[in-house]
Design an enzyme around this catalytic site. Structure first.
Site, PDB file in Angstrom:
ATOM      1  N   ASP A 158       0.489  -7.779  10.533  1.00 27.56           N
ATOM      2  CA  ASP A 158       0.426  -6.323  10.502  1.00 27.56           C
ATOM      3  C   ASP A 158       0.514  -5.865  11.970  1.00 27.56           C
ATOM      4  O   ASP A 158       0.252  -6.658  12.881  1.00 27.56           O
ATOM      5  CB  ASP A 158      -0.919  -5.926   9.873  1.00 27.56           C
ATOM      6  CG  ASP A 158      -1.189  -4.454   9.951  1.00 27.56           C
ATOM      7  OD1 ASP A 158      -0.357  -3.687   9.470  1.00 27.56           O
ATOM      8  OD2 ASP A 158      -2.242  -4.065  10.497  1.00 27.56           O
ATOM      9  N   LEU A 159       0.881  -4.628  12.215  1.00 27.21           N
ATOM     10  CA  LEU A 159       1.050  -4.187  13.605  1.00 27.21           C
ATOM     11  C   LEU A 159      -0.173  -3.421  14.120  1.00 27.21           C
ATOM     12  O   LEU A 159      -0.924  -3.904  14.953  1.00 27.21           O
ATOM     13  CB  LEU A 159       2.314  -3.310  13.701  1.00 27.21           C
ATOM     14  CG  LEU A 159       2.669  -2.779  15.081  1.00 27.21           C
ATOM     15  CD1 LEU A 159       2.922  -3.893  16.078  1.00 27.21           C
ATOM     16  CD2 LEU A 159       3.902  -1.873  14.991  1.00 27.21           C
ATOM     17  N   ASP A 160      -0.374  -2.238  13.534  1.00 32.07           N
ATOM     18  CA  ASP A 160      -1.442  -1.355  13.990  1.00 32.07           C
ATOM     19  C   ASP A 160      -2.810  -1.971  13.669  1.00 32.07           C
ATOM     20  O   ASP A 160      -3.117  -2.218  12.507  1.00 32.07           O
ATOM     21  CB  ASP A 160      -1.276  -0.006  13.276  1.00 32.07           C
ATOM     22  CG  ASP A 160      -2.341   0.981  13.645  1.00 32.07           C
ATOM     23  OD1 ASP A 160      -2.927   0.842  14.733  1.00 32.07           O
ATOM     24  OD2 ASP A 160      -2.598   1.897  12.850  1.00 32.07           O
ATOM     25  N   THR A 219      -2.793   1.264  17.910  1.00 30.65           N
ATOM     26  CA  THR A 219      -2.162   2.579  17.783  1.00 30.65           C
ATOM     27  C   THR A 219      -3.004   3.520  16.911  1.00 30.65           C
ATOM     28  O   THR A 219      -2.682   4.705  16.803  1.00 30.65           O
ATOM     29  CB  THR A 219      -0.749   2.447  17.180  1.00 30.65           C
ATOM     30  OG1 THR A 219      -0.765   1.395  16.236  1.00 30.65           O
ATOM     31  CG2 THR A 219       0.276   2.142  18.253  1.00 30.65           C
ATOM     32  N   LYS A 270      -6.199   3.899   7.629  1.00 29.68           N
ATOM     33  CA  LYS A 270      -5.689   2.652   8.221  1.00 29.68           C
ATOM     34  C   LYS A 270      -4.885   1.844   7.209  1.00 29.68           C
ATOM     35  O   LYS A 270      -5.347   1.568   6.102  1.00 29.68           O
ATOM     36  CB  LYS A 270      -6.846   1.823   8.777  1.00 29.68           C
ATOM     37  CG  LYS A 270      -7.388   2.434  10.044  1.00 29.68           C
ATOM     38  CD  LYS A 270      -8.349   1.529  10.779  1.00 29.68           C
ATOM     39  CE  LYS A 270      -8.780   2.198  12.076  1.00 29.68           C
ATOM     40  NZ  LYS A 270      -9.891   1.527  12.717  1.00 29.68           N
ATOM     41  N   SER A 274       4.584  -4.372   8.525  1.00 37.69           N
ATOM     42  CA  SER A 274       3.881  -3.123   8.861  1.00 37.69           C
ATOM     43  C   SER A 274       4.319  -1.971   7.966  1.00 37.69           C
ATOM     44  O   SER A 274       5.483  -1.899   7.574  1.00 37.69           O
ATOM     45  CB  SER A 274       4.164  -2.772  10.323  1.00 37.69           C
ATOM     46  OG  SER A 274       3.743  -1.467  10.617  1.00 37.69           O
ATOM     47  N   ALA A 275       3.405  -1.043   7.712  1.00 37.16           N
ATOM     48  CA  ALA A 275       3.741   0.153   6.936  1.00 37.16           C
ATOM     49  C   ALA A 275       4.434   1.203   7.805  1.00 37.16           C
ATOM     50  O   ALA A 275       5.008   2.159   7.293  1.00 37.16           O
ATOM     51  CB  ALA A 275       2.456   0.746   6.361  1.00 37.16           C
ATOM     52  N   LYS A 290       1.189  -0.934   0.883  1.00 39.75           N
ATOM     53  CA  LYS A 290       0.074  -1.847   0.654  1.00 39.75           C
ATOM     54  C   LYS A 290      -0.986  -1.085  -0.139  1.00 39.75           C
ATOM     55  O   LYS A 290      -1.157   0.101   0.136  1.00 39.75           O
ATOM     56  CB  LYS A 290      -0.539  -2.315   1.991  1.00 39.75           C
ATOM     57  CG  LYS A 290       0.450  -3.055   2.903  1.00 39.75           C
ATOM     58  CD  LYS A 290      -0.102  -3.153   4.322  1.00 39.75           C
ATOM     59  CE  LYS A 290       0.952  -3.691   5.276  1.00 39.75           C
ATOM     60  NZ  LYS A 290       0.529  -3.713   6.678  1.00 39.75           N
ATOM     61  N   GLU A 331      -4.277  -9.172   9.067  1.00 34.06           N
ATOM     62  CA  GLU A 331      -4.436  -7.763   8.680  1.00 34.06           C
ATOM     63  C   GLU A 331      -5.764  -7.181   9.139  1.00 34.06           C
ATOM     64  O   GLU A 331      -6.767  -7.887   9.171  1.00 34.06           O
ATOM     65  CB  GLU A 331      -4.421  -7.658   7.145  1.00 34.06           C
ATOM     66  CG  GLU A 331      -3.143  -7.157   6.537  1.00 34.06           C
ATOM     67  CD  GLU A 331      -2.822  -5.700   6.825  1.00 34.06           C
ATOM     68  OE1 GLU A 331      -3.675  -4.963   7.348  1.00 34.06           O
ATOM     69  OE2 GLU A 331      -1.693  -5.296   6.542  1.00 34.06           O
ATOM     70  N   ASP A 332      -5.768  -5.881   9.457  1.00 37.12           N
ATOM     71  CA  ASP A 332      -7.031  -5.210   9.797  1.00 37.12           C
ATOM     72  C   ASP A 332      -7.471  -4.248   8.703  1.00 37.12           C
ATOM     73  O   ASP A 332      -8.524  -3.622   8.829  1.00 37.12           O
ATOM     74  CB  ASP A 332      -6.893  -4.431  11.118  1.00 37.12           C
ATOM     75  CG  ASP A 332      -6.010  -3.209  10.968  1.00 37.12           C
ATOM     76  OD1 ASP A 332      -4.941  -3.327  10.329  1.00 37.12           O
ATOM     77  OD2 ASP A 332      -6.389  -2.133  11.460  1.00 37.12           O
TER      78      ASP A 332
HETATM   79  P1  B16 Z   1       4.062   5.791  10.549  1.00 33.69           P
HETATM   80  P2  B16 Z   1       0.275  -0.919   9.981  1.00 33.69           P
HETATM   81  C1  B16 Z   1       0.235   1.713   9.517  1.00 33.69           C
HETATM   82  O1  B16 Z   1       0.602   0.631  10.346  1.00 33.69           O
HETATM   83  C2  B16 Z   1      -0.981   2.412  10.069  1.00 33.69           C
HETATM   84  O2  B16 Z   1      -2.129   1.585   9.981  1.00 33.69           O
HETATM   85  C3  B16 Z   1      -1.243   3.677   9.292  1.00 33.69           C
HETATM   86  O3  B16 Z   1      -2.359   4.359   9.839  1.00 33.69           O
HETATM   87  C4  B16 Z   1       0.013   4.564   9.330  1.00 33.69           C
HETATM   88  O4  B16 Z   1      -0.184   5.745   8.571  1.00 33.69           O
HETATM   89  C5  B16 Z   1       1.197   3.771   8.763  1.00 33.69           C
HETATM   90  O5  B16 Z   1       1.366   2.589   9.536  1.00 33.69           O
HETATM   91  C6  B16 Z   1       2.486   4.565   8.788  1.00 33.69           C
HETATM   92  O6  B16 Z   1       2.870   4.788  10.117  1.00 33.69           O
HETATM   93  O7  B16 Z   1       3.587   7.180  10.346  1.00 33.69           O
HETATM   94  O8  B16 Z   1       4.305   5.411  12.002  1.00 33.69           O
HETATM   95  O9  B16 Z   1       5.256   5.438   9.676  1.00 33.69           O
HETATM   96  O10 B16 Z   1      -1.208  -1.066  10.096  1.00 33.69           O
HETATM   97  O11 B16 Z   1       0.796  -1.201   8.581  1.00 33.69           O
HETATM   98  O12 B16 Z   1       1.046  -1.662  11.051  1.00 33.69           O
HETATM   99 MG    MG Z   2      -3.063  -2.234  10.336  1.00 33.56          MG
END
Ligand code: B16
Ligand code: MG
Length: 220
Positions: A10-12, A18, A46, A115-116, A146, A170-171
């Site tokens: 996962d990224l964030d 971020t 998150k 990542s989402a 997810k 994952e966090d």
């Molecule tokens: P965006 P991850 C997720 O990243 C974030 O945790 C989540 O807070 C955010 O809403 C989602 O990405 C979408 O991000 O608006 O940049 O498309 O944790 O899956 O890496």
């Molecule tokens: Mg995350």
């Protein structure tokens, strides 16, 4: 159990922090709509997609809007968020993440992003992490958020590796659930209180090495 052949990150919250930029941008939006948005509220966002995050935020503010207006607000929030991540650099990589990615490479373990975020490429490029990935699956490739396992199944497919040989990092609780629905083991980055369903939980990647992980997963 099966040997680890691929790691899906996962990224964030796992590789970069971020979450604070998402928080500031959502808070600004909430305030422009006339209500407060706390850090505790932010925990609910998150790992959740942008559209689903906006729905949670509006529910907190007790506001109902039509789809057109929601799309406009999501775009407004994203523009602010993009301004923040445009300034990111390698100093914002989370502790232990870069060494762990390098170790994966050195040991011949394949690496994918799961990542989402639709902004994942900007973040990876600005922090210099892009070259460490064999495959990148982000919010621009997926149709289900997810805890749906889609993002990780697409990652395993891109790496040509069976789910039983993959480990997800994952966090977010939704991400741990997505991993188990994909038939993969998982490492929760954070606290056992929220990530208790993970195969293993560590405070950060700094506490982990690929060899220690292979040893631990040989027994579970
Ligand atoms: P965006 P991850 C997720 O990243 C974030 O945790 C989540 O807070 C955010 O809403 C989602 O990405 C979408 O991000 O608006 O940049 O498309 O944790 O899956 O890496
Ligand atoms: Mg995350």
């Amino acid at each position: 159990m099966s040997e680890i052949k691929a790691c899906l990150f996962d990224l964030d919250g796992v590789l970069v922090d971020t979450a604070r930029y998402h928080y500031i941008a959502w808070k600004e939006l909430a305030e422009s709509l006339g209500f407060d948005f706390t850090e505790q509220d932010n925990e609910r966002l998150k790992g959740v997609s942008r559209a689903a995050s906006l729905n949670i935020l509006l529910e907190i503010g007790g506001i109902e809007l039509d789809e057109e207006e929601k799309a406009r607000l999501a775009e407004q929030k994203n523009s602010r968020y993009v301004e923040y991540i445009a300034k990111m650099d390698s100093s914002e990589i989370l502790p232990g993440a870069l060494d762990f990615l390098k170790e994966c490479r050195a040991q011949g373990i394949k690496v994918a992003l799961g990542s989402a975020s639709k902004n994942a490429m900007t973040i990876l490029d600005n922090t210099g992490l892009t070259p460490y990935f064999d495959a990148i699956i982000d919010g621009t490739h997926t149709s289900a958020a997810k805890p749906d396992p889609e993002v990780f199944l697409l990652g395993a497919q891109a790496l040509d590796t069976a789910p039983a040989h993959c480990v997800v990092f994952e966090d977010a609780a939704a991400g741990i659930l997505a991993a188990s629905r994909a038939g993969m083991r998982s490492v929760g980055i954070g606290s056992p209180g929220t990530l208790g369903e993970a195969t293993l939980v560590v405070p950060s990647l700094k506490q982990l090495s690929v060899s220690a992980l292979q040893e631990f997963f040989a027994s579970v």
